[in-house]
Design a protein around this motif. Structure first.
Motif, PDB file in Angstrom:
ATOM      1  N   ALA A 163       0.829  -1.210   0.000  1.00  0.00           N
ATOM      2  CA  ALA A 163       0.000   0.000   0.000  1.00  0.00           C
ATOM      3  C   ALA A 163       0.860   1.256   0.000  1.00  0.00           C
ATOM      4  N   ILE A 164       1.983   1.224   0.704  1.00  0.00           N
ATOM      5  CA  ILE A 164       2.880   2.384   0.775  1.00  0.00           C
ATOM      6  C   ILE A 164       3.702   2.502  -0.502  1.00  0.00           C
ATOM      7  N   ARG A 165       4.269   1.383  -0.949  1.00  0.00           N
ATOM      8  CA  ARG A 165       5.108   1.431  -2.151  1.00  0.00           C
ATOM      9  C   ARG A 165       4.303   1.834  -3.384  1.00  0.00           C
ATOM     10  N   ALA A 166       3.095   1.302  -3.528  1.00  0.00           N
ATOM     11  CA  ALA A 166       2.278   1.638  -4.692  1.00  0.00           C
ATOM     12  C   ALA A 166       1.969   3.130  -4.725  1.00  0.00           C
ATOM     13  N   ALA A 173       5.255   8.927 -10.600  1.00  0.00           N
ATOM     14  CA  ALA A 173       4.803   8.950 -11.992  1.00  0.00           C
ATOM     15  C   ALA A 173       4.006  10.219 -12.279  1.00  0.00           C
ATOM     16  N   TRP A 174       3.172  10.613 -11.325  1.00  0.00           N
ATOM     17  CA  TRP A 174       2.363  11.817 -11.504  1.00  0.00           C
ATOM     18  C   TRP A 174       3.232  13.076 -11.601  1.00  0.00           C
ATOM     19  N   ILE A 175       4.263  13.161 -10.760  1.00  0.00           N
ATOM     20  CA  ILE A 175       5.134  14.341 -10.782  1.00  0.00           C
ATOM     21  C   ILE A 175       5.875  14.424 -12.115  1.00  0.00           C
ATOM     22  N   TYR A 176       6.409  13.292 -12.568  1.00  0.00           N
ATOM     23  CA  TYR A 176       7.118  13.299 -13.850  1.00  0.00           C
ATOM     24  C   TYR A 176       6.182  13.680 -15.004  1.00  0.00           C
ATOM     25  N   THR A 177       4.995  13.087 -15.020  1.00  0.00           N
ATOM     26  CA  THR A 177       4.110  13.258 -16.175  1.00  0.00           C
ATOM     27  C   THR A 177       3.395  14.604 -16.169  1.00  0.00           C
ATOM     28  N   ALA A 191       3.632   2.112 -15.818  1.00  0.00           N
ATOM     29  CA  ALA A 191       3.665   0.726 -16.280  1.00  0.00           C
ATOM     30  C   ALA A 191       4.231  -0.190 -15.196  1.00  0.00           C
ATOM     31  N   LEU A 192       5.239   0.300 -14.475  1.00  0.00           N
ATOM     32  CA  LEU A 192       5.822  -0.484 -13.382  1.00  0.00           C
ATOM     33  C   LEU A 192       4.799  -0.685 -12.263  1.00  0.00           C
ATOM     34  N   LEU A 193       4.059   0.355 -11.964  1.00  0.00           N
ATOM     35  CA  LEU A 193       3.024   0.257 -10.928  1.00  0.00           C
ATOM     36  C   LEU A 193       1.962  -0.767 -11.310  1.00  0.00           C
ATOM     37  N   ALA A 194       1.505  -0.736 -12.570  1.00  0.00           N
ATOM     38  CA  ALA A 194       0.486  -1.691 -13.019  1.00  0.00           C
ATOM     39  C   ALA A 194       1.015  -3.118 -12.998  1.00  0.00           C
ATOM     40  N   GLU A 195       2.304  -3.282 -13.284  1.00  0.00           N
ATOM     41  CA  GLU A 195       2.897  -4.622 -13.320  1.00  0.00           C
ATOM     42  C   GLU A 195       3.095  -5.194 -11.920  1.00  0.00           C
ATOM     43  N   ARG A 196       3.564  -4.363 -10.989  1.00  0.00           N
ATOM     44  CA  ARG A 196       3.899  -4.856  -9.655  1.00  0.00           C
ATOM     45  C   ARG A 196       2.706  -4.889  -8.692  1.00  0.00           C
ATOM     46  N   LEU A 236      -5.826   2.472 -12.340  1.00  0.00           N
ATOM     47  CA  LEU A 236      -5.554   3.907 -12.371  1.00  0.00           C
ATOM     48  C   LEU A 236      -4.299   4.213 -13.178  1.00  0.00           C
ATOM     49  N   ALA A 237      -3.259   3.392 -13.019  1.00  0.00           N
ATOM     50  CA  ALA A 237      -2.016   3.609 -13.764  1.00  0.00           C
ATOM     51  C   ALA A 237      -2.223   3.422 -15.267  1.00  0.00           C
ATOM     52  N   LEU A 238      -2.974   2.400 -15.646  1.00  0.00           N
ATOM     53  CA  LEU A 238      -3.241   2.168 -17.071  1.00  0.00           C
ATOM     54  C   LEU A 238      -4.076   3.297 -17.672  1.00  0.00           C
ATOM     55  N   LEU A 239      -5.004   3.838 -16.896  1.00  0.00           N
ATOM     56  CA  LEU A 239      -5.776   4.998 -17.363  1.00  0.00           C
ATOM     57  C   LEU A 239      -4.852   6.172 -17.644  1.00  0.00           C
ATOM     58  N   GLU A 240      -3.877   6.407 -16.765  1.00  0.00           N
ATOM     59  CA  GLU A 240      -2.951   7.521 -16.964  1.00  0.00           C
ATOM     60  C   GLU A 240      -2.103   7.317 -18.210  1.00  0.00           C
TER      61      GLU A 240
END
Length: 320
Positions: A163-166, A173-177, A191-196, A236-240
């Motif tokens: 829960a913390i790592r995700a 990802a949000w800050i970069y994008t 993509a890493l978030l969706a995979e892990r 949520l990550a795939l939507l982004e």
């Protein structure tokens, strides 16, 4: 004649006497009925009052005041001490005026509750966000880099707590994008978030102020097992990725993963809305929209938007 007159007088006196007795009897019976009726009403009132008193909670003992939290002064800020890390974190999150005061309250959690790693991690995530300032839209590159470094440290130190790592991955990802406009790095982290974290879900407190997904009201529609997909980190990550990817192939691959794993989620619906917004719209989108609308019972307003966008696209094709 005299005897006849006396007889009439006696008869009249007898009738008058009978009438008097009858009147007294009726009056007495009426009084008895009234008495019993009043007695019945009083009995009903007494029963009603007993029931009413039984339903009223006993008033609190005014001689026993509620326990007030102990107050401490740290770095010039007066902060209440709560019994649990959860309560302490809730208080710290409620502070929104002075970032220094909030930072002090968050660091207090880390010092007081070192063994509660989940709340410790949540406090570290909040501290990382403070690097962006009071309004993230005004954060400069230096502030974003500080926040990224803090989130990366959280993801590394709390790698055993999904829960913390995700959440740390998502903020990076949000800050970069969105803030630094560095899409390649941001999309790679999504993509890493969706995979892990394919099955992990985020809380219904939205990750950032601008993100508002409409969830079902449990009073109207009870949650079901399928609703967990409505707030999954992977969805949520795939939507982004669908929202930010510039090339059609990347968007297509992200949406296909959404469709396979989170078919009836809100994130899939918003991804469809994004696909219909861009031109050209894939030809195979029509049956997908129809299937999604048929299965989406969470947000009917989203269904209407999708059908309206699809109708507009079909009208454009006809006109061309």
């Amino acid at each position: 004649d005299r005897a006849r007159q006396e007889l009439k007088t006696c008869i009249a006196d007898g009738k008058r006497l009978r009438n008097q007795k009858s009147g007294k009897t009726m009056t007495h019976m009426s009084e008895i009925r009234t008495y019993h009726r009043l007695r019945g009403w009083w009995n009903m009132l007494a029963v009603f009052m007993l029931i009413l008193w039984g339903c009223v909670a006993e008033p609190p003992d005014m001689n026993e005041p509620a326990d007030e939290p102990t107050m401490v002064v740290i770095s010039g800020f007066t902060i209440p001490l709560f019994a649990t890390a959860t309560e302490q974190l809730s208080y710290a999150k409620s502070l929104s005026v002075n970032p220094r005061e909030k930072s002090t309250a968050l660091n207090l959690i880390i010092g007081r509750f070192p063994d509660d790693r989940h709340q410790h991690g949540e406090a570290r995530l909040e501290l990382a966000y403070l690097h962006l300032g009071s309004d993230f839209r005004l954060a400069d590159a230096q502030a974003c880099e500080k926040a990224l470094a803090a989130y990366e440290a959280v993801a590394r130190e709390f790698s055993d707590l999904p829960a913390i790592r995700a959440k740390a991955y998502w903020y990076m990802a949000w800050i970069y994008t969105d803030l630094l406009q560095d899409k390649p790095k941001g999309l790679a982290l999504y993509a890493l978030l969706a995979e892990r974290h394919p099955e992990d879900s985020f809380s219904r407190i939205f990750p950032v102020p601008w993100l508002k997904l409409v969830f079902p009201n449990p009073k109207i529609k009870p949650y079901t097992a399928d609703d967990r997909h409505s707030h999954s980190w992977a969805g949520l990550a795939l939507l982004e990725i669908v929202r930010h990817a510039d090339d059609a192939q990347t968007r297509k691959e992200a949406f296909e993963k959404l469709w396979r794993g989170h078919r009836h989620s809100l994130t899939t619906g918003y991804a469809l809305k994004e696909i219909l917004r861009r031109r050209p719209v894939p030809e195979e989108i029509t049956p997908i929209v129809d299937a999604y609308v048929a299965g989406n019972t969470i947000n009917t307003a989203l269904n209407k938007d999708l059908l309206a966008s699809l109708q507009q696209w079909n009208a454009e094709k006809m006109s061309n």
